[in-house]
Design a protein around this motif. Structure first.
Motif, PDB file in Angstrom:
ATOM      1  N   ARG A  13       9.708  53.086  22.313  1.00 36.86           N
ATOM      2  CA  ARG A  13       9.871  53.168  23.755  1.00 36.86           C
ATOM      3  C   ARG A  13      11.251  52.669  24.162  1.00 36.86           C
ATOM      4  O   ARG A  13      11.896  51.917  23.432  1.00 36.86           O
ATOM      5  N   SER A  14      11.682  53.073  25.310  1.00 37.57           N
ATOM      6  CA  SER A  14      12.959  52.623  25.846  1.00 37.57           C
ATOM      7  C   SER A  14      13.015  51.087  25.871  1.00 37.57           C
ATOM      8  O   SER A  14      12.051  50.425  26.291  1.00 37.57           O
ATOM      9  N   LYS A  87      17.690  53.744  24.238  1.00 33.80           N
ATOM     10  CA  LYS A  87      17.559  54.557  25.440  1.00 33.80           C
ATOM     11  C   LYS A  87      17.084  55.955  25.049  1.00 33.80           C
ATOM     12  O   LYS A  87      17.322  56.392  23.919  1.00 33.80           O
ATOM     13  N   PRO A  88      16.483  56.663  25.972  1.00 32.98           N
ATOM     14  CA  PRO A  88      16.067  58.049  25.655  1.00 32.98           C
ATOM     15  C   PRO A  88      17.232  58.907  25.163  1.00 32.98           C
ATOM     16  O   PRO A  88      17.036  59.784  24.311  1.00 32.98           O
ATOM     17  N   SER A 123      10.773  57.410  27.379  1.00 31.75           N
ATOM     18  CA  SER A 123      11.099  56.641  28.598  1.00 31.75           C
ATOM     19  C   SER A 123       9.884  55.937  29.163  1.00 31.75           C
ATOM     20  O   SER A 123       8.767  56.154  28.729  1.00 31.75           O
TER      21      SER A 123
END
Length: 123
Positions: A13-14, A87-88, A123
Motif C-alpha cells: 500500500r502507499s 507511492k502508486p 493507493s
C-alpha cells in the motif's frame, strides 16, 4: 557467465516499504557498478539508483532521492534497494543492472540485466 537475479517485489500500500535484492553470479567486478532501473506501464526503462562495486559511491534519480537507498554486500555479491514511503507512481517492473563504472550510469541500454521483479503500490 555473469547473471543477475532479482527478488523481493510484491504488492504494497502507499506509504509502505519493500526491499529488493539482486544476486550477482560470476566473476568479481571491482571496476563495475550495480544499478536499479524501472519500467513503468507503457513507458521506457528509467534510471533509479546506482552504486559502485566497492559501495563507496551512490547516485539516485531525483524522483526517489530521500525515499530509496541502494546498498552492496560484497561478501554475498548482492545489491539491495530499500524502498520507503512508496507511492502508486513507483509501480513498475524493477531491473537490476551491471555495467562498467566508466560508462553513463543512467542510460537504459547498457550492461547486463536481470529478469525484473514487479512492484505494485496501491493507493
Amino acid at each position: 557467465q555473469e547473471r543477475l537475479v532479482e527478488s523481493g517485489g510484491g504488492l504494497v500500500r502507499s506509504g509502505e516499504s519493500l526491499r529488493l535484492s539482486c544476486a550477482v553470479s560470476g566473476r568479481t567486478f571491482s571496476n563495475y557498478a550495480l544499478g536499479w532501473f524501472r519500467q513503468l506501464p507503457g513507458k521506457g526503462r528509467e534510471f533509479v539508483a546506482r552504486i559502485t562495486w566497492s559501495g563507496g559511491s551512490t547516485y539516485y534519480a531525483d524522483s526517489v532521492k530521500g525515499r530509496f537507498t541502494i546498498s552492496m554486500d560484497n561478501a554475498k555479491n548482492a545489491v539491495y534497494l530499500q524502498m520507503n514511503s512508496l507511492k502508486p507512481e513507483d509501480t513498475a517492473v524493477y531491473y537490476c543492472n551491471l555495467r562498467s563504472k566508466e560508462v553513463l550510469a543512467t542510460s537504459p541500454n547498457l550492461g547486463l540485466w536481470g529478469q525484473g521483479t514487479q512492484v505494485t503500490v496501491s493507493s
